[in-house]
Design a protein around this motif. Sequence first.
Motif, PDB file in Angstrom:
ATOM      1  N   PHE A 232       0.813  -1.208   0.000  1.00 14.54           N
ATOM      2  CA  PHE A 232       0.000   0.000   0.000  1.00 14.54           C
ATOM      3  C   PHE A 232       0.852   1.266   0.000  1.00 14.54           C
ATOM      4  O   PHE A 232       0.385   2.330  -0.394  1.00 14.54           O
ATOM      5  N   ASN A 233       2.096   1.171   0.474  1.00 14.55           N
ATOM      6  CA  ASN A 233       2.885   2.389   0.664  1.00 14.55           C
ATOM      7  C   ASN A 233       4.093   2.456  -0.268  1.00 14.55           C
ATOM      8  O   ASN A 233       4.410   1.500  -0.978  1.00 14.55           O
ATOM      9  N   GLY A 234       4.752   3.627  -0.242  1.00  9.58           N
ATOM     10  CA  GLY A 234       5.850   3.893  -1.150  1.00  9.58           C
ATOM     11  C   GLY A 234       7.167   3.296  -0.702  1.00  9.58           C
ATOM     12  O   GLY A 234       7.342   2.912   0.466  1.00  9.58           O
ATOM     13  N   GLU A 235       8.100   3.257  -1.622  1.00  7.52           N
ATOM     14  CA  GLU A 235       9.402   2.641  -1.364  1.00  7.52           C
ATOM     15  C   GLU A 235      10.182   3.398  -0.291  1.00  7.52           C
ATOM     16  O   GLU A 235      10.981   2.820   0.441  1.00  7.52           O
ATOM     17  N   GLU A 236       9.933   4.707  -0.182  1.00  2.00           N
ATOM     18  CA  GLU A 236      10.695   5.516   0.771  1.00  2.00           C
ATOM     19  C   GLU A 236      10.136   5.421   2.187  1.00  2.00           C
ATOM     20  O   GLU A 236      10.774   5.895   3.140  1.00  2.00           O
ATOM     21  N   GLU A 237       8.972   4.835   2.352  1.00  6.04           N
ATOM     22  CA  GLU A 237       8.356   4.726   3.673  1.00  6.04           C
ATOM     23  C   GLU A 237       8.917   3.529   4.435  1.00  6.04           C
ATOM     24  O   GLU A 237       9.164   2.473   3.856  1.00  6.04           O
ATOM     25  N   ASP A 238       9.117   3.709   5.730  1.00 10.11           N
ATOM     26  CA  ASP A 238       9.696   2.651   6.551  1.00 10.11           C
ATOM     27  C   ASP A 238       8.733   1.489   6.749  1.00 10.11           C
ATOM     28  O   ASP A 238       9.136   0.319   6.716  1.00 10.11           O
ATOM     29  N   GLU A 239       7.465   1.805   6.977  1.00 12.93           N
ATOM     30  CA  GLU A 239       6.484   0.759   7.238  1.00 12.93           C
ATOM     31  C   GLU A 239       6.139   0.028   5.946  1.00 12.93           C
ATOM     32  O   GLU A 239       6.120   0.600   4.869  1.00 12.93           O
ATOM     33  N   ARG A 240       5.907  -1.263   6.063  1.00 14.32           N
ATOM     34  CA  ARG A 240       5.534  -2.073   4.908  1.00 14.32           C
ATOM     35  C   ARG A 240       4.128  -2.613   5.127  1.00 14.32           C
ATOM     36  O   ARG A 240       3.908  -3.474   5.966  1.00 14.32           O
ATOM     37  N   LYS A 241       3.166  -2.100   4.401  1.00 17.03           N
ATOM     38  CA  LYS A 241       1.773  -2.525   4.532  1.00 17.03           C
ATOM     39  C   LYS A 241       1.386  -3.358   3.309  1.00 17.03           C
ATOM     40  O   LYS A 241       1.304  -2.848   2.197  1.00 17.03           O
ATOM     41  N   LYS A 242       1.182  -4.644   3.527  1.00 13.48           N
ATOM     42  CA  LYS A 242       0.794  -5.527   2.430  1.00 13.48           C
ATOM     43  C   LYS A 242      -0.543  -5.094   1.837  1.00 13.48           C
ATOM     44  O   LYS A 242      -1.477  -4.768   2.568  1.00 13.48           O
TER      45      LYS A 242
END
Length: 262
Positions: A232-242
């Motif tokens: 759901f989120n961008g490559e630069e974001e720390d969190e990884r939301k499937k």
Amino acid sequence: MTGDQWGYGKEDGPSAWHINYPVALGNRQSPIDIVPDETTLDRDLGPIFLDYDSCTSINISNNGHSVVVEFVDSDDRSMIRGGPLDNPYRLKQFHFHWGEKGHEGSEHTVAGLGYASELHLVHWNAVKYRSFTDAASAPDGLAVLGIFLETGDDHRWLHLITDVLFMVKYKDSVTDFKGFNPKCLLPNRLHYWTYLGSLTTPPLHESVTWILLKEPIVVSDKQLGMFRMLLFNGEEEDERKKMENNFRPPQPLNGREVRSSN
């Protein structure tokens, strides 16, 4: 949650969309639960025709909510016509909705039961409107062909999409995807239900003539699993939301008629 920030989580998901999009509480919202015994058999509804032979895909992208395949829509090379439609509508894009592993993920349900996934082919009324944007907010602006996906064997052609999903793993990523014809994703029979509804994602415009095919296509758990590798989120974001459970639950019918083609 601001006007352009929405998702499928607890705080920004469908139950909160009405805060920024009041039409979410309207009388013509989608998806709905189709109850076959309560639909109206309309013998005046003719067959639908999908003129996709000359359609031209452009790219595939991750928009942060789904995976989307865009098409050239500047001419009449890819159209849907017939059925409940007064004139042909041009193909703009298609996208998918799906659940988590082992769970239902379709938006529309049939007699309260969902499918593993749902494919939406979005078309617009280029006869009456100058652009997709203009059509998207008009009562007769859009026609969406919905196809249910159920799990079973591998689908012969879906790998053409799943093979490139790694290129669009992150939000806002896009890559060329030319020469794909969605005709290969159609079931054998095109019997359908139809009703007047809305977009199932914000801005939730009540502009859609829905055409839901009764016959699903069969895909494998492995193929659906490829969609769940998206984020759901961008490559630069720390969190990884499937990216999973990206569907809106059924909305009230509010007295609308659901017609059946056979």
